[in-house]
Design a protein around this motif. Sequence first.
Motif, PDB file in Angstrom:
ATOM      1  N   ALA A   1     -10.401   3.619  -5.313  1.00  0.00           N
ATOM      2  CA  ALA A   1     -10.588   2.209  -4.960  1.00  0.00           C
ATOM      3  C   ALA A   1      -9.882   1.306  -5.974  1.00  0.00           C
ATOM      4  CB  ALA A   1     -12.075   1.885  -4.890  1.00  0.00           C
ATOM      5  N   LYS A   2      -9.909   1.710  -7.226  1.00  0.00           N
ATOM      6  CA  LYS A   2      -9.230   0.932  -8.269  1.00  0.00           C
ATOM      7  C   LYS A   2      -7.719   0.933  -8.039  1.00  0.00           C
ATOM      8  CE  LYS A   2      -8.956   0.394 -13.250  1.00  0.00           C
ATOM      9  NZ  LYS A   2      -9.314   0.955 -14.557  1.00  0.00           N
ATOM     10  N   ASP A   3      -7.166   2.097  -7.694  1.00  0.00           N
ATOM     11  CA  ASP A   3      -5.726   2.185  -7.411  1.00  0.00           C
ATOM     12  C   ASP A   3      -5.332   1.312  -6.224  1.00  0.00           C
ATOM     13  OD1 ASP A   3      -5.397   3.904  -9.531  1.00  0.00           O
ATOM     14  OD2 ASP A   3      -4.807   5.638  -8.325  1.00  0.00           O
ATOM     15  N   LEU A   4      -6.219   1.192  -5.247  1.00  0.00           N
ATOM     16  CA  LEU A   4      -5.951   0.347  -4.078  1.00  0.00           C
ATOM     17  C   LEU A   4      -6.292  -1.120  -4.340  1.00  0.00           C
ATOM     18  CD1 LEU A   4      -7.247   2.570  -1.131  1.00  0.00           C
ATOM     19  CD2 LEU A   4      -4.873   2.111  -1.764  1.00  0.00           C
ATOM     20  N   ASP A   5      -6.898  -1.381  -5.486  1.00  0.00           N
ATOM     21  CA  ASP A   5      -7.305  -2.734  -5.880  1.00  0.00           C
ATOM     22  C   ASP A   5      -8.333  -3.323  -4.909  1.00  0.00           C
ATOM     23  OD1 ASP A   5      -7.314  -4.919  -7.609  1.00  0.00           O
ATOM     24  OD2 ASP A   5      -5.658  -5.913  -6.571  1.00  0.00           O
ATOM     25  N   ILE A   6      -9.340  -2.499  -4.563  1.00  0.00           N
ATOM     26  CA  ILE A   6     -10.390  -2.982  -3.649  1.00  0.00           C
ATOM     27  C   ILE A   6     -11.777  -2.944  -4.297  1.00  0.00           C
ATOM     28  CG2 ILE A   6      -9.090  -2.386  -1.574  1.00  0.00           C
ATOM     29  CD1 ILE A   6     -11.053   0.002  -1.235  1.00  0.00           C
ATOM     30  N   ILE A   7     -11.842  -2.784  -5.610  1.00  0.00           N
ATOM     31  CA  ILE A   7     -13.144  -2.725  -6.288  1.00  0.00           C
ATOM     32  C   ILE A   7     -13.945  -3.990  -6.001  1.00  0.00           C
ATOM     33  CG2 ILE A   7     -14.300  -2.657  -8.541  1.00  0.00           C
ATOM     34  CD1 ILE A   7     -13.122   0.022  -7.753  1.00  0.00           C
ATOM     35  N   ASN A   8     -13.365  -5.155  -6.200  1.00  0.00           N
ATOM     36  CA  ASN A   8     -14.090  -6.410  -6.015  1.00  0.00           C
ATOM     37  C   ASN A   8     -14.403  -6.706  -4.560  1.00  0.00           C
ATOM     38  OD1 ASN A   8     -14.185  -6.917  -8.764  1.00  0.00           O
ATOM     39  ND2 ASN A   8     -12.225  -7.974  -8.743  1.00  0.00           N
ATOM     40  N   LYS A   9     -13.504  -6.326  -3.652  1.00  0.00           N
ATOM     41  CA  LYS A   9     -13.741  -6.559  -2.218  1.00  0.00           C
ATOM     42  C   LYS A   9     -14.839  -5.648  -1.694  1.00  0.00           C
ATOM     43  CE  LYS A   9      -9.362  -6.044  -0.987  1.00  0.00           C
ATOM     44  NZ  LYS A   9      -8.154  -5.947  -0.156  1.00  0.00           N
ATOM     45  N   GLY A  10     -14.886  -4.426  -2.194  1.00  0.00           N
ATOM     46  CA  GLY A  10     -15.897  -3.460  -1.764  1.00  0.00           C
ATOM     47  C   GLY A  10     -15.536  -2.691  -0.509  1.00  0.00           C
TER      48      GLY A  10
ATOM     49  N   GLY B   1      -0.749  -2.915   1.588  1.00  0.00           N
ATOM     50  CA  GLY B   1       0.279  -1.882   1.673  1.00  0.00           C
ATOM     51  C   GLY B   1       0.180  -0.849   0.557  1.00  0.00           C
ATOM     52  N   LYS B   2      -0.738  -1.046  -0.382  1.00  0.00           N
ATOM     53  CA  LYS B   2      -0.912  -0.071  -1.471  1.00  0.00           C
ATOM     54  C   LYS B   2      -1.486   1.208  -0.895  1.00  0.00           C
ATOM     55  CE  LYS B   2      -1.649  -3.390  -5.165  1.00  0.00           C
ATOM     56  NZ  LYS B   2      -2.529  -3.807  -6.263  1.00  0.00           N
ATOM     57  N   CYS B   3      -1.094   2.334  -1.509  1.00  0.00           N
ATOM     58  CA  CYS B   3      -1.610   3.605  -1.019  1.00  0.00           C
ATOM     59  C   CYS B   3      -1.969   4.530  -2.168  1.00  0.00           C
ATOM     60  CB  CYS B   3      -0.631   4.271  -0.059  1.00  0.00           C
ATOM     61  SG  CYS B   3       0.941   4.697  -0.774  1.00  0.00           S
ATOM     62  N   VAL B   4      -2.805   5.501  -1.849  1.00  0.00           N
ATOM     63  CA  VAL B   4      -3.255   6.498  -2.814  1.00  0.00           C
ATOM     64  C   VAL B   4      -3.495   7.799  -2.048  1.00  0.00           C
ATOM     65  CG1 VAL B   4      -5.713   5.905  -2.591  1.00  0.00           C
ATOM     66  CG2 VAL B   4      -4.880   6.932  -4.712  1.00  0.00           C
TER      67      VAL B   4
ATOM     68  N   SER C   1     -14.955   2.087   2.049  1.00  0.00           N
ATOM     69  CA  SER C   1     -15.697   1.522   0.935  1.00  0.00           C
ATOM     70  C   SER C   1     -15.534   2.487  -0.244  1.00  0.00           C
ATOM     71  CB  SER C   1     -17.172   1.357   1.316  1.00  0.00           C
ATOM     72  OG  SER C   1     -17.698   2.583   1.800  1.00  0.00           O
ATOM     73  N   TRP C   2     -16.247   2.230  -1.323  1.00  0.00           N
ATOM     74  CA  TRP C   2     -16.163   3.136  -2.470  1.00  0.00           C
ATOM     75  C   TRP C   2     -17.544   3.360  -3.062  1.00  0.00           C
ATOM     76  CZ3 TRP C   2     -17.422   1.591  -7.467  1.00  0.00           C
ATOM     77  CH2 TRP C   2     -17.528   0.218  -7.693  1.00  0.00           C
ATOM     78  N   TYR C   3     -17.677   4.483  -3.756  1.00  0.00           N
ATOM     79  CA  TYR C   3     -18.930   4.766  -4.452  1.00  0.00           C
ATOM     80  C   TYR C   3     -18.638   5.225  -5.862  1.00  0.00           C
ATOM     81  CZ  TYR C   3     -18.466   9.745  -2.875  1.00  0.00           C
ATOM     82  OH  TYR C   3     -18.063  11.026  -2.617  1.00  0.00           O
TER      83      TYR C   3
END
Length: 125
Positions: free
Chosen positions: A106-115, A80-83, A37-39
């Motif tokens: 999280a933004k680089d992985l494009d998961i902001i909206n998914k959480g 498949g995106k990585c950071v 997740s992200w914070y």
Amino acid sequence: MLKIKQLILSLILLLSTMSLSSVSMAKDIFTQQGKASWYGGKHHGKKTASGVAYNMHSLTAAHKTLPFNSKVKVTDMNSGKCVIVRITDRGPYSGNRILDLSYAAAKDLDIINKGVAKVKLELLN
């Protein structure tokens, strides 16, 4: 003739030691799969467990056990995106998650909206 035998034995010993050390290094590679997740905002500027201020715009993460300042490659198993992030904090403490990413990661992985996303961690150092 004795010197040649000694040289050959020394080379065999050296080569066998090299191959054994590379095998043990391969065993020491840490990988883990699970949910991340992200914070962000409400923690920005607050002190992390490592003592540094949390910066949601830096590529950092929280992990329960990895040493502080470890670099970890985080790959989104779906896209498949990585950071690459640096461990600066402890957590996550909610759900069955293995990692809390900074907002930037999280933004680089494009998961902001998914959480939450299924990820693979690979310890780089």
